[in-house]
Design an enzyme around this catalytic site. Structure first.
Site, PDB file in Angstrom:
ATOM      1  N   ARG A  31      -6.743 -11.167  13.520  1.00  0.00           N
ATOM      2  CA  ARG A  31      -6.846 -12.538  13.004  1.00  0.00           C
ATOM      3  C   ARG A  31      -6.565 -13.559  14.111  1.00  0.00           C
ATOM      4  O   ARG A  31      -5.635 -13.374  14.911  1.00  0.00           O
ATOM      5  CB  ARG A  31      -5.879 -12.757  11.841  1.00  0.00           C
ATOM      6  CG  ARG A  31      -6.202 -11.865  10.660  1.00  0.00           C
ATOM      7  CD  ARG A  31      -5.618 -12.325   9.345  1.00  0.00           C
ATOM      8  NE  ARG A  31      -5.814 -11.279   8.348  1.00  0.00           N
ATOM      9  CZ  ARG A  31      -6.969 -11.030   7.719  1.00  0.00           C
ATOM     10  NH1 ARG A  31      -8.029 -11.790   7.958  1.00  0.00           N
ATOM     11  NH2 ARG A  31      -7.073 -10.041   6.841  1.00  0.00           N
ATOM     12  N   ILE A  33      -5.059 -16.684  15.843  1.00  0.00           N
ATOM     13  CA  ILE A  33      -3.720 -17.251  15.687  1.00  0.00           C
ATOM     14  C   ILE A  33      -3.772 -18.668  15.116  1.00  0.00           C
ATOM     15  O   ILE A  33      -2.808 -19.132  14.499  1.00  0.00           O
ATOM     16  CB  ILE A  33      -2.968 -17.195  17.039  1.00  0.00           C
ATOM     17  CG1 ILE A  33      -1.464 -17.250  16.842  1.00  0.00           C
ATOM     18  CG2 ILE A  33      -3.442 -18.283  17.999  1.00  0.00           C
ATOM     19  CD1 ILE A  33      -0.677 -16.857  18.082  1.00  0.00           C
ATOM     20  N   ASN A  89     -18.360 -18.160  21.914  1.00  0.00           N
ATOM     21  CA  ASN A  89     -18.280 -19.286  22.836  1.00  0.00           C
ATOM     22  C   ASN A  89     -18.328 -18.736  24.261  1.00  0.00           C
ATOM     23  O   ASN A  89     -17.620 -17.781  24.590  1.00  0.00           O
ATOM     24  CB  ASN A  89     -16.991 -20.072  22.599  1.00  0.00           C
ATOM     25  CG  ASN A  89     -16.954 -20.705  21.224  1.00  0.00           C
ATOM     26  OD1 ASN A  89     -17.972 -21.128  20.695  1.00  0.00           O
ATOM     27  ND2 ASN A  89     -15.774 -20.761  20.623  1.00  0.00           N
ATOM     28  N   HIS A 102     -15.274 -12.238  23.224  1.00  0.00           N
ATOM     29  CA  HIS A 102     -14.843 -12.120  21.830  1.00  0.00           C
ATOM     30  C   HIS A 102     -15.808 -12.860  20.929  1.00  0.00           C
ATOM     31  O   HIS A 102     -16.300 -13.931  21.274  1.00  0.00           O
ATOM     32  CB  HIS A 102     -13.424 -12.671  21.638  1.00  0.00           C
ATOM     33  CG  HIS A 102     -13.254 -14.097  22.092  1.00  0.00           C
ATOM     34  ND1 HIS A 102     -13.086 -14.434  23.402  1.00  0.00           N
ATOM     35  CD2 HIS A 102     -13.251 -15.258  21.388  1.00  0.00           C
ATOM     36  CE1 HIS A 102     -12.988 -15.762  23.501  1.00  0.00           C
ATOM     37  NE2 HIS A 102     -13.082 -16.281  22.285  1.00  0.00           N
TER      38      HIS A 102
HETATM   39  P1  5GP Z   1     -12.471 -19.391  22.470  1.00  0.00           P
HETATM   40  O1  5GP Z   1     -12.152 -20.873  22.474  1.00  0.00           O
HETATM   41  O2  5GP Z   1     -12.200 -18.759  23.825  1.00  0.00           O
HETATM   42  O3  5GP Z   1     -13.824 -19.054  21.920  1.00  0.00           O
HETATM   43  O4  5GP Z   1     -11.495 -18.741  21.416  1.00  0.00           O
HETATM   44  C1  5GP Z   1     -10.225 -18.263  21.729  1.00  0.00           C
HETATM   45  C2  5GP Z   1      -9.517 -18.059  20.412  1.00  0.00           C
HETATM   46  O5  5GP Z   1      -8.410 -17.226  20.643  1.00  0.00           O
HETATM   47  C3  5GP Z   1      -8.971 -19.361  19.788  1.00  0.00           C
HETATM   48  O6  5GP Z   1      -9.550 -19.527  18.499  1.00  0.00           O
HETATM   49  C4  5GP Z   1      -7.462 -19.133  19.736  1.00  0.00           C
HETATM   50  O7  5GP Z   1      -6.876 -19.647  18.562  1.00  0.00           O
HETATM   51  C5  5GP Z   1      -7.350 -17.618  19.822  1.00  0.00           C
HETATM   52  N1  5GP Z   1      -6.151 -17.140  20.475  1.00  0.00           N
HETATM   53  C6  5GP Z   1      -5.661 -17.536  21.682  1.00  0.00           C
HETATM   54  N2  5GP Z   1      -4.548 -16.844  21.982  1.00  0.00           N
HETATM   55  C7  5GP Z   1      -4.342 -15.978  20.948  1.00  0.00           C
HETATM   56  C8  5GP Z   1      -3.339 -14.994  20.695  1.00  0.00           C
HETATM   57  O8  5GP Z   1      -2.407 -14.755  21.467  1.00  0.00           O
HETATM   58  N3  5GP Z   1      -3.464 -14.296  19.526  1.00  0.00           N
HETATM   59  C9  5GP Z   1      -4.480 -14.517  18.647  1.00  0.00           C
HETATM   60  N4  5GP Z   1      -4.496 -13.781  17.522  1.00  0.00           N
HETATM   61  N5  5GP Z   1      -5.432 -15.444  18.857  1.00  0.00           N
HETATM   62  C10 5GP Z   1      -5.366 -16.166  20.001  1.00  0.00           C
END
Ligand code: 5GP
Ligand code: ZN
Length: 117
Positions: A31, A33, A89, A102
């Site tokens: 999930r 965060i 993204n 991801h």
């Molecule tokens: P991006 O902006 O790179 O597409 O998405 C990164 C996502 O990772 C964000 O939605 C952020 O909330 C999530 N995220 C960042 N650090 C952590 C973490 O330590 N644990 C979890 N579960 N999600 C994280």
């Protein structure tokens, strides 16, 4: 012992806690965060690749595993029929913050326009 500067590699290694909802030999789903929808699950390859484009070039089979895991997560979370958004993204203009490939599985809400204006 911290083995990586990458937060998602640390989750794979069990060094940073996460709420894991699905795991395969090659992928992990947990999930977000900071959830932005009732269902917001991140799906990653266990191996480190900087983004989905690099992943697709380096290991297309693993990229397929990530997609299959995303589909399994959507089914398990009960949004396969109602629909969901799967977002990768990529890079600065894509709004990528974590440089370990991801996919975001977003569901349980009508997600609206794909690009904010
Ligand atoms: P991006 O902006 O790179 O597409 O998405 C990164 C996502 O990772 C964000 O939605 C952020 O909330 C999530 N995220 C960042 N650090 C952590 C973490 O330590 N644990 C979890 N579960 N999600 C994280
Ligand atoms: Zn990583």
């Amino acid at each position: 012992m911290v083995t990586s500067d990458c937060v998602f590699c640390r989750i794979v290694a069990g060094e940073t806690p996460a709420t894991v909802v699905h795991e395969t030999a090659t992928t992990l789903a947990f999930r977000d965060i900071h959830p932005q929808a009732p269902v917001h699950v991140l799906v990653i390859p266990k191996a480190h690749h900087a983004d989905v484009a690099a992943l697709a070039v380096a290991d297309p089979g693993l990229a397929g595993d990530v997609l299959a895991t995303a589909a399994a997560v959507a089914a398990a979370e009960g949004v396969a029929a109602s629909g969901f958004r799967l977002v990768f993204n990529t890079g600065a203009d894509g709004g990528q913050d974590v440089f370990h490939a991801h996919g975001h599985v977003l569901g349980g809400v009508r997600t609206g326009p794909m690009v904010a204006r």
